[in-house]
Structure formats: C-alpha cells, structure tokens
Design an enzyme around this catalytic site. Sequence first.
Site, PDB file in Angstrom:
ATOM      1  N   HIS B  63       0.912  -1.136   0.004  1.00  0.00           N
ATOM      2  CA  HIS B  63      -0.040  -0.047   0.061  1.00  0.00           C
ATOM      3  C   HIS B  63       0.991   1.235  -0.149  1.00  0.00           C
ATOM      4  O   HIS B  63       1.987   1.298   0.287  1.00  0.00           O
ATOM      5  CB  HIS B  63      -0.845  -0.113   1.113  1.00  0.00           C
ATOM      6  CG  HIS B  63      -2.046  -0.746   1.067  1.00  0.00           C
ATOM      7  ND1 HIS B  63      -3.138  -0.746   2.101  1.00  0.00           N
ATOM      8  CD2 HIS B  63      -2.164  -2.072   0.212  1.00  0.00           C
ATOM      9  CE1 HIS B  63      -3.891  -1.878   1.745  1.00  0.00           C
ATOM     10  NE2 HIS B  63      -3.401  -2.667   0.619  1.00  0.00           N
ATOM     11  N   GLU B  65       0.967   3.792   1.836  1.00  0.00           N
ATOM     12  CA  GLU B  65       1.715   4.081   3.293  1.00  0.00           C
ATOM     13  C   GLU B  65       3.075   3.306   3.499  1.00  0.00           C
ATOM     14  O   GLU B  65       3.994   3.724   3.913  1.00  0.00           O
ATOM     15  CB  GLU B  65       0.855   3.993   4.231  1.00  0.00           C
ATOM     16  CG  GLU B  65      -0.203   5.190   4.220  1.00  0.00           C
ATOM     17  CD  GLU B  65      -1.533   4.619   3.591  1.00  0.00           C
ATOM     18  OE1 GLU B  65      -1.450   3.720   2.703  1.00  0.00           O
ATOM     19  OE2 GLU B  65      -2.723   4.854   3.886  1.00  0.00           O
ATOM     20  N   CYS B  93      -5.521   2.052   6.080  1.00  0.00           N
ATOM     21  CA  CYS B  93      -6.156   0.788   6.525  1.00  0.00           C
ATOM     22  C   CYS B  93      -5.663   0.264   7.767  1.00  0.00           C
ATOM     23  O   CYS B  93      -4.535   0.775   8.196  1.00  0.00           O
ATOM     24  CB  CYS B  93      -6.345  -0.320   5.368  1.00  0.00           C
ATOM     25  SG  CYS B  93      -4.695  -1.154   5.184  1.00  0.00           S
ATOM     26  N   CYS B  96      -1.883  -0.570   7.438  1.00  0.00           N
ATOM     27  CA  CYS B  96      -1.155   0.656   7.177  1.00  0.00           C
ATOM     28  C   CYS B  96      -0.971   1.543   8.671  1.00  0.00           C
ATOM     29  O   CYS B  96      -0.060   2.216   8.836  1.00  0.00           O
ATOM     30  CB  CYS B  96      -1.392   1.738   6.079  1.00  0.00           C
ATOM     31  SG  CYS B  96      -1.334   0.848   4.524  1.00  0.00           S
TER      32      CYS B  96
END
Lengths: 166, 166
Positions: B63, B65, B93, B96
């Site tokens: 992801h 991040e 999420c 992250c």
Amino acid sequence: MTGAANSPHSQQNAEFMAHAIALASQNILSALGGPFGAVVAKDGRVIGEGTNLVTSTNDPTAHAEVTAIRAACAALQTFQLDGCDIYTTCEPCPMCFGAIYWARIRHVYYACVAADAAAAGFSDQHIYREIARRVDERDVQFTQLMRDEALACFQEWNQMANRIVY
Amino acid sequence: MTGAANSPHSQQNAEFMAHAIALASQNILSALGGPFGAVVAKDGRVIGEGTNLVTSTNDPTAHAEVTAIRAACAALQTFQLDGCDIYTTCEPCPMCFGAIYWARIRHVYYACVAADAAAAGFSDQHIYREIARRVDERDVQFTQLMRDEALACFQEWNQMANRIVY
C-alpha cells in the site's frame, strides 16, 4: 485434504508450526530481528517462509507474517493467496492482521498470544487500543486536509478501462 | 518549524499533500496499482514517497503508506521514523495504521476518508470489523497450537546479550 489433515492438531499442522518455530529460533541466533517466524502453506506444501527482519533490514513492516506473505506471493506470482494458510509463532499484530486479510489467507494458526510477546518486550496493545479510538482521540495526531483534491484520484481511477480491481 | 508551518493548513502541508495526490494520479496512469499515494516528510523535506503497487509487484502489503515508510527508512537507514510525518491521500487501512505506529510516525495527514475509498471499490471496513472481534468470532478461522513450544523462542530471545530491542 482429509478431515484428519484439517484438524487443528494434525501432524501436518504440527510440522508447519514446528517449522515456523525453528525459523524464529534461527532468526534469534542469526541476530536478524525479533523472535518471530511464519510459514505460508497450501495443499500440504510450504509456499513462503518469513521471520522478523525489522532491525537487520531497516524495515518496520518486515514482521514474520508480512515477510512470509511477500515470499509466498513472489513464489506464486500473485497478490492473493487463496487457499493458503499461515502458521505464525505469535498472534498477529494489527499490521500483520491487515496483511493477512488483504492477502486473503484462509486460516491462521498461531502459537503464542499477544501477552506472551508483550512479556518479551513486544507489545502491540497500544496499537490495538489506538486503532479502536476516534481519529481525534488518538495519541498520534490525525489531521484531514485537501479531501476534494484527492477525491479526483478516485474519479481518474474509475475512468481507467484497464484498472485491476482487487 | 514555526507555529504557522505546523498549522494543518500551512503552505508546506498543502505542498506535501499535493505531492502525494500527484503520485497517486501518476500511479493510476502508469497502471502500477490502486489510486493511492503517500509521502513521508521530516524537517520540511520529503524523505520517502510511495504509491499502491499491489498488483504490479504482486505484494498485497505494498500500500502507499507501507511503500513510503519503507522508502523513508531505506533513505534514513533506520527502522524508526522519529520526527517524521506522513501525508496520505486516504485514511490508512488497519495494516497501514499498524505500520505507521511501528514506524513511530509523529503526525498523520490524510485527505479522503475510508468511505471515499470504499465507494471506489477499496473497502477496509471488513478488516476493521474483524480486528475488533474475538478470535473465535471471526470470518477467518484462527486456531491456536503449540504455544509451549513457541514460548521457548522468547526465552532464547531474552538470553541473547546482543538483541536489538525496539
């Protein structure tokens, strides 16, 4: 797999967990990172293995489960581990929990509980507590800005014909 | 930094977020992954940047991040980003979120909210719901086995003189 093989205490499950524990043990002796190991298996075969490599690779995301999931995905050339199980020496932290769900892992086998890890100096209770809090009540400050500008990205995404949805 | 620079709507914060949004936009056009971008900054300087690379790198943990945190840690040769802030085009999420806390990020600036991502097909609500559930009430099966054997790893860890605690 037969029903017996699927039983939590089947010989196969014990072998996979013993493998994860051996990885954790080797990781400590090699001074590669924390005392954690994980194995991703599918159809009775190890697909990927991992240990905590945070300190040796300068990667705070390199927990055993994340490392094992990355290895399994690389081996299968996929970003979704359908039909795969993970064997981890300790209950997953929130980051690894999320990784397990995004990877679509089928079954999580764990050995130690979070309190065992905390007793050894690896507590994730603060993160579990924080994740349940409202944005404005967290210890780490969360600030929203430029939502309108960022929303445009989702519009661009929806207009892409060749987008890979997952 | 001055008080003005620290204000959520300072010019500098707007610049970092605009950079994250531009990264997300480029990521869509390059078909590298989902419509997300993130920037890690420290002392007014971008340390690491990232986008969602899940589908192009076969890594469900990639992801924006996580990718930005890994890049920042590689740049600073550290596994803890003290004094660093993250600018992400969308609320993190659970994975992250955990990565942000393990990395010791100081301040999280986000643009879109989870509901915006969900409307574009990227919902993490299931994971947030599951993480709050008891182990035996989750959709994904969690099974404990071999705790005693795995506890030995923590004992080995505590006996290591050169262990790096974090």
